[in-house]
Design an enzyme around this catalytic site. Structure first.
Site, PDB file in Angstrom:
ATOM      1  N   ILE A 263       5.310   4.637  11.440  1.00  0.00           N
ATOM      2  CA  ILE A 263       6.726   4.954  11.256  1.00  0.00           C
ATOM      3  C   ILE A 263       7.014   6.402  11.674  1.00  0.00           C
ATOM      4  CG2 ILE A 263       8.505   5.215   9.470  1.00  0.00           C
ATOM      5  CD1 ILE A 263       6.916   2.901   7.954  1.00  0.00           C
TER       6      ILE A 263
ATOM      7  N   TYR B  84      -0.892   3.286  -5.801  1.00  0.00           N
ATOM      8  CA  TYR B  84      -0.025   3.506  -4.630  1.00  0.00           C
ATOM      9  C   TYR B  84       1.440   3.470  -5.084  1.00  0.00           C
ATOM     10  CZ  TYR B  84       2.487   2.603  -0.285  1.00  0.00           C
ATOM     11  OH  TYR B  84       3.381   2.669   0.767  1.00  0.00           O
TER      12      TYR B  84
ATOM     13  N   LYS C  58       4.530   6.386  -5.011  1.00  0.00           N
ATOM     14  CA  LYS C  58       5.839   6.155  -4.384  1.00  0.00           C
ATOM     15  C   LYS C  58       6.975   6.320  -5.403  1.00  0.00           C
ATOM     16  CE  LYS C  58       4.284   6.017  -0.501  1.00  0.00           C
ATOM     17  NZ  LYS C  58       4.747   6.904   0.563  1.00  0.00           N
TER      18      LYS C  58
ATOM     19  N   THR D 108       1.989  -1.505  10.531  1.00  0.00           N
ATOM     20  CA  THR D 108       1.432  -0.216  10.973  1.00  0.00           C
ATOM     21  C   THR D 108      -0.043  -0.172  10.616  1.00  0.00           C
ATOM     22  OG1 THR D 108       1.840   0.807   8.838  1.00  0.00           O
ATOM     23  CG2 THR D 108       3.633   0.953  10.459  1.00  0.00           C
TER      24      THR D 108
END
Ligand SMILES: NC(=O)c1ccc[n+]([C@@H]2O[C@H](COP(=O)([O-])OP(=O)(O)OC[C@H]3O[C@@H](n4cnc5c(N)ncnc54)[C@H](OP(=O)(O)O)[C@@H]3O)[C@@H](O)[C@H]2O)c1
Length: 328
Positions: free
Chosen positions: A27, A195, A199, A230
């Site tokens: 990204i 994770y 975030k 990705t």
């Protein structure tokens, strides 16, 4: 069905400086390339000089092809090379992060836009040399340090300065508990939840920062890019299974391409209509709902206090005072 989200192609001056952390792939790569095509100077802050230089070469090759295909739009520059530069930054090391900060300060440059993009996901529990869980440090803590030090520069960099934090829908699966933030007890650790926590911290950071920036000279937003094909899953323990999953999802068009994943980020960074937009969590370029934990002011302040303690060695009084804002 509505049309796909998109960003406007606007002409940006060369002395408008953007930093994209982790702009060498995924990204961040797409965001860096498309912003540079609008004329601004883009610094990709990456841990590998080789990967960054390869990325800049690839961006220029793709740009050349766009020109050859006659696909430049109004607002794009028509030059030999894109104004993209590399600076070294390893977010897994607070020393490297400080070296990056000092190098940027020493350049004497202004900074209008900071895109906190770099991140890792689903990593097995790993503790950095600084003593922090890896996803916590790379995704959140080191970005906090960069913001703390570069905010004063952004405040004197003229109109329309912006910070964009990269969150994720995964923040909704987080469990806020700072006593377990570093997973000292192995049984606490769940790589996907950690994770998600990292975030969640992006959104909480946005709110705590805004509360202290009374003048709001610098707009602060967060966003989720969607599910994007990705390299993010490269550390997943079963890489073959993950690759199969990715390609199946991509074939079914459930996953976005990196370009599609970058649309909301580029829009947040350049869209004149988003000038001064604050405190939003964007999905498909529009404000979206976030979790209760993300909006909980006590949690936000607890995280802020915890973070200052983690970084106290790296936050001298002048930086701290500027960060805490005029009322401190
Ligand atoms: N892909 C998705 O579906 C998705 C969904 C929600 C949110 N996101 C978020 O979007 C952001 C970009 O991810 P992506 O999907 O583009 O993943 P990606 O292709 O893996 O790119 C991640 C970038 O972060 C960099 N990075 C990792 N560790 C670093 C470190 N220690 N220091 C400096 N840079 C480091 C990587 O550099 P190297 O190439 O050197 O490793 C790479 O440039 C991440 O914050 C991710 O959490 C992605």
């Amino acid at each position: 069905m509505g049309s796909s989200p998109s960003f406007p192609v606007v002409s940006l001056p060369r002395d408008r400086i953007f930093i994209v952390t982790g702009g060498n792939t995924g990204i961040g790569y797409e965001a860096a390339k498309h912003i540079a095509m609008m004329g601004a100077t883009v610094i990709i802050a990456c841990r590998s000089e080789q990967r960054a230089n390869d990325a800049i070469k690839k961006m220029n090759e793709e740009y050349e092809q766009t020109k050859k295909d006659g696909k430049l739009e109004e607002g794009h520059i028509n030059e030999d090379k894109l104004p993209v530069e590399f600076m070294k930054l390893d977010l897994a090391s607070l020393k490297s992060t400080m070296d990056f900060i000092e190098a940027f300060k020493a350049s004497g440059r202004k900074l209008q836009v900071l895109l906190c993009n770099a991140g890792l996901a689903a990593i097995e529990r790993e503790i950095t040399d600084d003593g922090y869980e890896l996803q916590f440090q790379v995704n959140y803590l080191s970005h906090f340090l960069i913001v703390a030090h570069l905010l004063p520069i952004m405040k004197t960099s003229g109109e329309d300065c912006r910070i964009v934090f990269t969150s994720s829908i995964a923040h909704k699966f987080a469990r806020f508990d700072l006593d377990k933030a570093q997973a000292q007890n192995l049984s606490d650790f769940d790589k996907l939840r950690y994770y998600g926590n990292s975030k969640l911290y992006q959104i909480q950071h946005m709110f705590s920062l805004l509360r202290r920036q009374h003048g709001q000279q610098v707009a602060v937003m967060s966003y989720h890019p969607g599910g994007v094909n990705t390299e993010l899953g490269r550390h997943y323990h079963n890489l073959r299974l993950y690759s199969f999953f990715l390609s199946a999802m991509s074939t079914l068009r459930i996953f976005r391409t990196p370009f599609q994943g970058a649309v909301t980020l580029v829009d947040a960074a350049v869209n004149p209509e988003k000038k001064g937009l604050n405190g939003v969590y964007l999905v498909d370029c529009k404000p979206a709902s976030m979790s209760n934990a993300a909006r909980n002011e006590k949690f936000q302040e607890d995280l802020w206090t915890y973070t200052l303690e983690c970084l106290k060695q790296y936050l001298p009084q002048d930086v701290l005072s500027a960060l805490e804002g005029p009322s401190s």
